[in-house]
Design a protein around this motif. Structure first.
Motif, mmCIF file in Angstrom:
data_model
loop_
_atom_site.group_PDB
_atom_site.id
_atom_site.type_symbol
_atom_site.label_atom_id
_atom_site.label_comp_id
_atom_site.label_asym_id
_atom_site.label_seq_id
_atom_site.Cartn_x
_atom_site.Cartn_y
_atom_site.Cartn_z
ATOM 1 N N LYS A 19 16.098 50.387 -33.680
ATOM 2 C CA LYS A 19 17.343 50.204 -34.576
ATOM 3 C C LYS A 19 17.683 51.825 -34.951
ATOM 4 O O LYS A 19 16.813 52.434 -34.745
ATOM 5 C CB LYS A 19 17.288 49.503 -35.520
ATOM 6 C CG LYS A 19 16.066 50.036 -36.805
ATOM 7 C CD LYS A 19 16.335 50.058 -38.180
ATOM 8 C CE LYS A 19 15.272 50.309 -38.691
ATOM 9 N NZ LYS A 19 15.438 50.991 -40.329
ATOM 10 N N VAL A 20 18.859 52.052 -35.327
ATOM 11 C CA VAL A 20 19.185 53.468 -35.651
ATOM 12 C C VAL A 20 20.462 53.078 -36.986
ATOM 13 O O VAL A 20 21.047 52.086 -37.013
ATOM 14 C CB VAL A 20 19.949 54.400 -34.967
ATOM 15 C CG1 VAL A 20 18.811 54.810 -33.817
ATOM 16 C CG2 VAL A 20 21.074 53.610 -34.323
ATOM 17 N N GLN A 21 20.229 54.062 -38.105
ATOM 18 C CA GLN A 21 21.165 54.011 -39.110
ATOM 19 C C GLN A 21 22.418 55.350 -38.734
ATOM 20 O O GLN A 21 21.905 56.373 -38.772
ATOM 21 C CB GLN A 21 20.521 54.060 -40.287
ATOM 22 C CG GLN A 21 19.960 52.823 -40.776
ATOM 23 C CD GLN A 21 19.145 52.709 -42.340
ATOM 24 O OE1 GLN A 21 18.227 52.645 -42.221
ATOM 25 N NE2 GLN A 21 20.009 52.866 -43.181
ATOM 26 N N HIS A 44 27.802 50.674 -27.246
ATOM 27 C CA HIS A 44 28.020 49.094 -27.609
ATOM 28 C C HIS A 44 28.813 48.735 -26.402
ATOM 29 O O HIS A 44 28.515 47.484 -25.769
ATOM 30 C CB HIS A 44 28.784 48.917 -28.668
ATOM 31 C CG HIS A 44 28.906 47.163 -29.079
ATOM 32 N ND1 HIS A 44 28.037 46.525 -29.644
ATOM 33 C CD2 HIS A 44 30.107 46.821 -28.637
ATOM 34 C CE1 HIS A 44 28.538 45.289 -29.730
ATOM 35 N NE2 HIS A 44 29.504 45.234 -29.242
ATOM 36 N N ALA A 45 29.951 49.399 -26.194
ATOM 37 C CA ALA A 45 31.012 48.932 -24.858
ATOM 38 C C ALA A 45 30.218 48.748 -23.516
ATOM 39 O O ALA A 45 30.572 48.005 -22.704
ATOM 40 C CB ALA A 45 32.209 49.817 -24.992
ATOM 41 N N ARG A 46 29.233 49.728 -23.435
ATOM 42 C CA ARG A 46 28.444 49.911 -22.213
ATOM 43 C C ARG A 46 27.314 48.504 -22.117
ATOM 44 O O ARG A 46 26.442 48.736 -21.218
ATOM 45 C CB ARG A 46 27.971 50.906 -21.792
ATOM 46 C CG ARG A 46 29.034 51.901 -21.090
ATOM 47 C CD ARG A 46 28.813 53.203 -21.365
ATOM 48 N NE ARG A 46 29.967 53.938 -20.661
ATOM 49 C CZ ARG A 46 31.089 54.131 -21.476
ATOM 50 N NH1 ARG A 46 31.322 53.507 -22.728
ATOM 51 N NH2 ARG A 46 32.015 54.624 -20.784
ATOM 52 N N GLY A 47 27.032 47.884 -23.295
ATOM 53 C CA GLY A 47 26.021 46.979 -23.287
ATOM 54 C C GLY A 47 24.606 47.559 -23.483
ATOM 55 O O GLY A 47 23.702 46.957 -23.013
ATOM 56 N N ARG A 50 23.620 47.078 -29.725
ATOM 57 C CA ARG A 50 24.644 46.487 -30.106
ATOM 58 C C ARG A 50 24.778 47.025 -31.817
ATOM 59 O O ARG A 50 24.072 47.239 -32.377
ATOM 60 C CB ARG A 50 23.679 44.992 -30.591
ATOM 61 C CG ARG A 50 24.717 43.934 -30.964
ATOM 62 C CD ARG A 50 24.138 42.475 -30.746
ATOM 63 N NE ARG A 50 22.778 42.329 -31.296
ATOM 64 C CZ ARG A 50 22.678 41.795 -32.468
ATOM 65 N NH1 ARG A 50 23.904 41.339 -33.289
ATOM 66 N NH2 ARG A 50 21.547 41.803 -33.257
ATOM 67 N N VAL A 52 25.693 47.055 -35.288
ATOM 68 C CA VAL A 52 25.715 46.180 -36.533
ATOM 69 C C VAL A 52 26.213 46.871 -37.853
ATOM 70 O O VAL A 52 26.300 48.519 -37.669
ATOM 71 C CB VAL A 52 24.447 45.612 -36.795
ATOM 72 C CG1 VAL A 52 24.090 44.808 -35.412
ATOM 73 C CG2 VAL A 52 23.496 46.798 -37.087
ATOM 74 N N PHE A 53 26.414 46.348 -38.767
ATOM 75 C CA PHE A 53 26.941 47.066 -39.792
ATOM 76 C C PHE A 53 26.011 47.933 -40.478
ATOM 77 O O PHE A 53 24.842 47.372 -40.816
ATOM 78 C CB PHE A 53 27.326 45.968 -41.210
ATOM 79 C CG PHE A 53 28.017 46.626 -42.205
ATOM 80 C CD1 PHE A 53 29.412 46.753 -42.303
ATOM 81 C CD2 PHE A 53 27.466 46.889 -43.403
ATOM 82 C CE1 PHE A 53 30.246 47.078 -43.196
ATOM 83 C CE2 PHE A 53 28.087 47.593 -44.314
ATOM 84 C CZ PHE A 53 29.347 47.556 -44.374
ATOM 85 N N GLY A 54 26.097 49.392 -40.517
ATOM 86 C CA GLY A 54 25.325 50.399 -40.976
ATOM 87 C C GLY A 54 24.519 51.010 -39.900
ATOM 88 O O GLY A 54 23.830 51.958 -40.037
ATOM 89 N N GLY A 55 24.784 50.495 -38.681
ATOM 90 C CA GLY A 55 24.139 51.210 -37.376
ATOM 91 C C GLY A 55 24.131 50.526 -35.990
ATOM 92 O O GLY A 55 25.138 50.155 -35.994
ATOM 93 N N MET A 59 19.562 45.935 -27.724
ATOM 94 C CA MET A 59 19.884 44.751 -27.141
ATOM 95 C C MET A 59 18.738 43.898 -26.918
ATOM 96 O O MET A 59 17.646 44.119 -26.191
ATOM 97 C CB MET A 59 20.572 45.150 -25.687
ATOM 98 C CG MET A 59 21.896 45.475 -25.833
ATOM 99 S SD MET A 59 22.898 43.991 -26.246
ATOM 100 C CE MET A 59 24.438 44.626 -26.187
#
Lengths: 189, 189
Positions: A19-21, A44-47, A50, A52-55, A59
């Motif tokens: 994950k990242v923020q 995200h658009a390239r899959g 993902r 999410v709210f905040g970062g 996948m």
DNA sequence: CCATAATATAACAAATTGTAACACATCTAT
DNA sequence: ATAGATGTGTTACAATTTGTTATATTATGG
């Protein structure tokens, strides 16, 4: 720092940490919050991640169903899990069958072996297995599925061309695709 | 810690231990009990866990994969064979799951039932199961896969738009797609 | 059955984050 | 050179998340 470079760093961090923020990234790279959001939208658009709210989070690749009746060993080229939608099977002269995770690995295998008598690949749109000799391959579309660069297989050249209109890439036959692949993968260009 | 990250941790704990207690989670993550309740409601709404008094428990069957569950009866709408690439699963209030052969049948089922608490559909490009609420549906592309008119599901609206460039159709959210479908399927327009 | 404690829910406010629109800079190709 | 594409920052506004408070609802022990 180049835009693409920053995005690759972000992607690497996502894959390493899961994950990242966004706020952290903005401070770390010294860019605005908006720029980071655009980077995450790009991934995200390239899959590749993902949003999410905040970062963003990595996948989850586990929900992809393995191919039915697949051998246990995974892709004969890279060892990755076999997927039905990108299935690729090589029939060898001695009767053995090699399974690849995607056309990328399948064509690499094909190029590296002289004992392959026939090869089948799954049409990306309909899922049917078709002869590689008659297939059209879309090399390098802006879509991340398995190995990079992505290569998709189409039974109909017309459908491949339609797909290309939205996602880009080059529509080639299996020999051209092999050549293109070997060139792009060469360690010493 | 990201909200999504905390929710995934809670889900993992539910699947590992079979249950969680809200009060424990609040202390563990250092958030209010209300926040934990909202997390559990989130997991419950997606059919990933079942909210009970004091916490949550795992769903009766672990996997939401249509192929893993019993696709014995075929599509709940039309009876056709279930395909993984167009999978569509409806989670009902009583815990039952309905499987549809494609988004066409899935959205028809969804429109006709009031007891569906959540629905998942397979992203056409990547194969991952995603929440129907967050999905983009391409209605009426020039591509025949299952029921007509064809409806495809995309996790990313951007990818759906790219697909649309080559294959045409209308890119809609699930409510718009339902409305469009009901209109096009009406016997007495 | 009732009293009590624990938990669930709804409503609100505050903080954080997401998004759209615009202006501006840089790069590219004709 | 110039038009177009791409990337960036700023701003204003929308959406999400969170905690608090007040008010149900549920469980449990007399």
């Amino acid at each position: 720092m180049l835009t693409e470079e920053r995005r690759q760093h972000i992607l690497a961090q996502i894959q390493a940490a899961g994950k990242v923020q966004a706020a952290h990234l903005a401070a770390h790279f010294g860019v605005s919050r908006m720029t980071i959001h655009r980077d995450l939208a790009y991934l995200h658009a390239r899959g590749w991640a993902r949003k999410v709210f905040g970062g963003a989070v990595a996948m989850e690749t586990e929900s992809v169903e393995p191919a039915a009746g697949a051998p246990a060993g995974g892709c004969a080229m890279c060892g990755a899990r076999l997927r039905q939608r990108t299935a690729f099977v090589l029939q060898c002269a001695d009767g053995a069958r090699l399974h690849a995770c995607c056309p990328h690995c399948g064509l690499m295998l094909l190029a590296g072996r002289g004992d392959v008598v026939s090869a089948l690949a799954a049409d990306f749109l309909h899922g049917r297995m078709i002869n590689v000799r008659d297939a059209a391959f879309l090399v390098g579309p802006e879509l991340s599925l398995c190995c990079a660069p992505t290569i998709l297989c189409f039974a109909s050249r017309a459908e491949g061309e339609r797909f290309r209109q939205g996602f880009g890439g080059d529509l080639l036959d299996h020999l051209q695709a092999q050549a293109s692949l070997q060139q792009s993968m060469a360690l010493h260009p």
